[in-house]
Design a protein around this motif. Structure first.
Motif, PDB file in Angstrom:
ATOM      1  N   TYR A  82      77.548  62.902  58.113  1.00 26.37           N
ATOM      2  CA  TYR A  82      77.676  62.459  56.775  1.00 26.37           C
ATOM      3  C   TYR A  82      78.720  63.065  56.013  1.00 26.37           C
ATOM      4  O   TYR A  82      79.170  62.453  54.992  1.00 26.37           O
ATOM      5  N   ASP A  83      79.036  64.327  56.443  1.00 21.22           N
ATOM      6  CA  ASP A  83      79.964  65.124  55.643  1.00 21.22           C
ATOM      7  C   ASP A  83      81.263  64.438  55.494  1.00 21.22           C
ATOM      8  O   ASP A  83      81.946  64.183  56.305  1.00 21.22           O
ATOM      9  N   GLY A  84      81.727  64.261  54.104  1.00 19.35           N
ATOM     10  CA  GLY A  84      82.893  63.678  53.817  1.00 19.35           C
ATOM     11  C   GLY A  84      83.013  61.963  53.686  1.00 19.35           C
ATOM     12  O   GLY A  84      84.000  61.483  53.297  1.00 19.35           O
ATOM     13  N   LEU A  85      82.014  61.562  54.064  1.00 19.09           N
ATOM     14  CA  LEU A  85      81.694  59.892  54.041  1.00 19.09           C
ATOM     15  C   LEU A  85      81.601  59.700  52.341  1.00 19.09           C
ATOM     16  O   LEU A  85      81.314  60.498  51.737  1.00 19.09           O
ATOM     17  N   THR A  86      81.951  58.489  52.208  1.00 22.98           N
ATOM     18  CA  THR A  86      82.048  57.892  50.816  1.00 22.98           C
ATOM     19  C   THR A  86      80.588  56.880  50.537  1.00 22.98           C
ATOM     20  O   THR A  86      80.058  56.513  51.501  1.00 22.98           O
ATOM     21  N   PHE A  87      80.358  56.963  49.272  1.00 17.55           N
ATOM     22  CA  PHE A  87      79.506  55.802  49.226  1.00 17.55           C
ATOM     23  C   PHE A  87      80.095  54.516  48.749  1.00 17.55           C
ATOM     24  O   PHE A  87      81.124  54.427  47.868  1.00 17.55           O
ATOM     25  N   PHE A  94      70.415  48.521  40.965  1.00 19.78           N
ATOM     26  CA  PHE A  94      70.183  47.997  42.202  1.00 19.78           C
ATOM     27  C   PHE A  94      70.133  49.300  43.262  1.00 19.78           C
ATOM     28  O   PHE A  94      69.149  49.950  43.429  1.00 19.78           O
ATOM     29  N   VAL A  95      71.182  49.436  43.739  1.00 22.27           N
ATOM     30  CA  VAL A  95      71.541  50.698  44.712  1.00 22.27           C
ATOM     31  C   VAL A  95      72.993  51.343  44.776  1.00 22.27           C
ATOM     32  O   VAL A  95      73.729  50.646  44.144  1.00 22.27           O
ATOM     33  N   ILE A  96      72.781  52.451  45.375  1.00 24.42           N
ATOM     34  CA  ILE A  96      74.005  53.024  45.666  1.00 24.42           C
ATOM     35  C   ILE A  96      73.795  53.354  47.210  1.00 24.42           C
ATOM     36  O   ILE A  96      72.645  53.682  47.476  1.00 24.42           O
ATOM     37  N   GLN A  97      74.996  52.814  47.871  1.00 22.23           N
ATOM     38  CA  GLN A  97      74.864  52.957  49.337  1.00 22.23           C
ATOM     39  C   GLN A  97      75.919  53.889  50.067  1.00 22.23           C
ATOM     40  O   GLN A  97      77.148  53.671  49.673  1.00 22.23           O
ATOM     41  N   GLY A  98      75.736  54.456  51.134  1.00 23.87           N
ATOM     42  CA  GLY A  98      76.625  55.297  51.909  1.00 23.87           C
ATOM     43  C   GLY A  98      76.286  55.208  53.336  1.00 23.87           C
ATOM     44  O   GLY A  98      75.347  54.810  53.617  1.00 23.87           O
ATOM     45  N   GLY A  99      77.073  56.278  54.032  1.00 23.00           N
ATOM     46  CA  GLY A  99      76.535  56.300  55.469  1.00 23.00           C
ATOM     47  C   GLY A  99      77.407  55.701  56.584  1.00 23.00           C
ATOM     48  O   GLY A  99      76.919  55.644  57.646  1.00 23.00           O
ATOM     49  N   LEU A 172      76.485  58.388  40.358  1.00 22.14           N
ATOM     50  CA  LEU A 172      77.493  57.782  41.465  1.00 22.14           C
ATOM     51  C   LEU A 172      78.079  56.529  41.372  1.00 22.14           C
ATOM     52  O   LEU A 172      77.265  55.760  40.894  1.00 22.14           O
ATOM     53  N   ARG A 173      79.195  56.323  41.841  1.00 23.30           N
ATOM     54  CA  ARG A 173      79.674  54.894  41.950  1.00 23.30           C
ATOM     55  C   ARG A 173      80.618  54.814  43.092  1.00 23.30           C
ATOM     56  O   ARG A 173      80.654  55.884  44.059  1.00 23.30           O
ATOM     57  N   GLN A 174      80.967  53.680  43.599  1.00 21.77           N
ATOM     58  CA  GLN A 174      81.734  53.408  44.716  1.00 21.77           C
ATOM     59  C   GLN A 174      82.876  54.207  45.011  1.00 21.77           C
ATOM     60  O   GLN A 174      83.503  54.429  44.092  1.00 21.77           O
ATOM     61  N   GLY A 175      83.196  54.610  46.059  1.00 19.14           N
ATOM     62  CA  GLY A 175      84.108  55.596  46.290  1.00 19.14           C
ATOM     63  C   GLY A 175      83.830  57.078  46.234  1.00 19.14           C
ATOM     64  O   GLY A 175      84.720  58.104  46.524  1.00 19.14           O
ATOM     65  N   ASP A 176      82.875  57.673  45.530  1.00 19.09           N
ATOM     66  CA  ASP A 176      82.251  58.947  45.270  1.00 19.09           C
ATOM     67  C   ASP A 176      81.913  59.644  46.767  1.00 19.09           C
ATOM     68  O   ASP A 176      81.542  58.641  47.653  1.00 19.09           O
ATOM     69  N   LYS A 177      82.144  60.782  47.019  1.00 21.96           N
ATOM     70  CA  LYS A 177      81.890  61.485  48.207  1.00 21.96           C
ATOM     71  C   LYS A 177      80.659  62.260  48.390  1.00 21.96           C
ATOM     72  O   LYS A 177      80.194  62.819  47.618  1.00 21.96           O
ATOM     73  N   MET A 178      80.124  61.854  49.594  1.00 19.38           N
ATOM     74  CA  MET A 178      79.275  63.082  50.212  1.00 19.38           C
ATOM     75  C   MET A 178      80.034  64.288  50.496  1.00 19.38           C
ATOM     76  O   MET A 178      80.465  64.014  51.752  1.00 19.38           O
ATOM     77  N   THR A 179      80.119  65.251  49.968  1.00 12.94           N
ATOM     78  CA  THR A 179      80.808  66.336  50.525  1.00 12.94           C
ATOM     79  C   THR A 179      80.121  67.244  51.721  1.00 12.94           C
ATOM     80  O   THR A 179      80.939  67.600  52.822  1.00 12.94           O
ATOM     81  N   LYS A 180      78.847  67.266  51.646  1.00 11.62           N
ATOM     82  CA  LYS A 180      77.923  67.917  52.702  1.00 11.62           C
ATOM     83  C   LYS A 180      76.545  67.427  52.768  1.00 11.62           C
ATOM     84  O   LYS A 180      75.889  67.401  51.651  1.00 11.62           O
TER      85      LYS A 180
END
Length: 190
Positions: A82-87, A94-99, A172-180
């Protein structure tokens, strides 16, 4: 005699109400500030995962009664997947989704897991596995509920909830990152 027992009962209920804060008074427990936990597992013994994002840190507790989804998430987090992926998806209230490694909503880890339905509800802060129309197609994509979403109950796997940092989830919004994304030390899986 009845008056005596009635007064005793009234006093007992009144004192019980005060100790529970029923009359708006602060109890000793309310006055104590909550200490930040440094434990690696919640008091339930369930594993925790820390999600560091561009909007702050989120700590989630995973449910041990959802063993396949919990193990999948811990394994992916431990591998650095997941490191570095975006939402890639944000829907207000409703939801924020990533992965998704492609960032499009169409990608995954290459491995699918089956749907696990339990009594866990899609409440605000619930952590669920995203999937396609095929119930057994969950892979690496997950979502966090931004509000209660009862219409998803019984259709998607809820495998955890936000323990700390819901205020960061809300930002969080679309495009925000999961840094770690880190499975915390000693985070055991079922």
């Amino acid at each position: 005699m009845i008056r005596k027992y009635g007064m005793f009962l009234f006093c007992a209920l009144f004192l019980a109400g005060l100790s529970a804060g029923a009359f708006g008074g602060d109890t000793v427990a309310k006055k104590k500030k909550k200490k930040k936990s440094t434990a690696t597992q919640s008091s339930t013994g369930n594993p925790r995962v820390k999600i560091e994002t561009s909007k702050g840190i989120i700590t989630v507790e995973l449910f041990s009664d959802v063993p396949i989804s919990t193990k999948n998430f811990v394994d992916l987090a431990s591998s650095g997947f997941y490191d570095g992926l975006t939402f890639h998806r944000y829907v207000p209230d409703f939801v924020i989704q990533g992965g998704d490694p492609t960032g499009t909503g169409g990608g995954g880890s290459g491995k699918t897991i089956p749907l696990e339905i339990t009594a866990h509800k899609h409440l605000k802060g619930a952590l669920g596995m995203a999937r396609t129309m095929d119930p057994n197609s969950a892979t690496s994509q997950f979502y966090i509920c931004l509000a209660d979403v009862p219409n998803l109950d019984g259709q998607y796997t809820v495998f955890g909830h936000v323990l700390e940092g819901m205020e960061n989830v809300i930002k969080l919004r679309q495009g925000d990152k999961m840094t770690k994304v880190t499975a915390l030390k000693n985070a055991s899986t079922p």
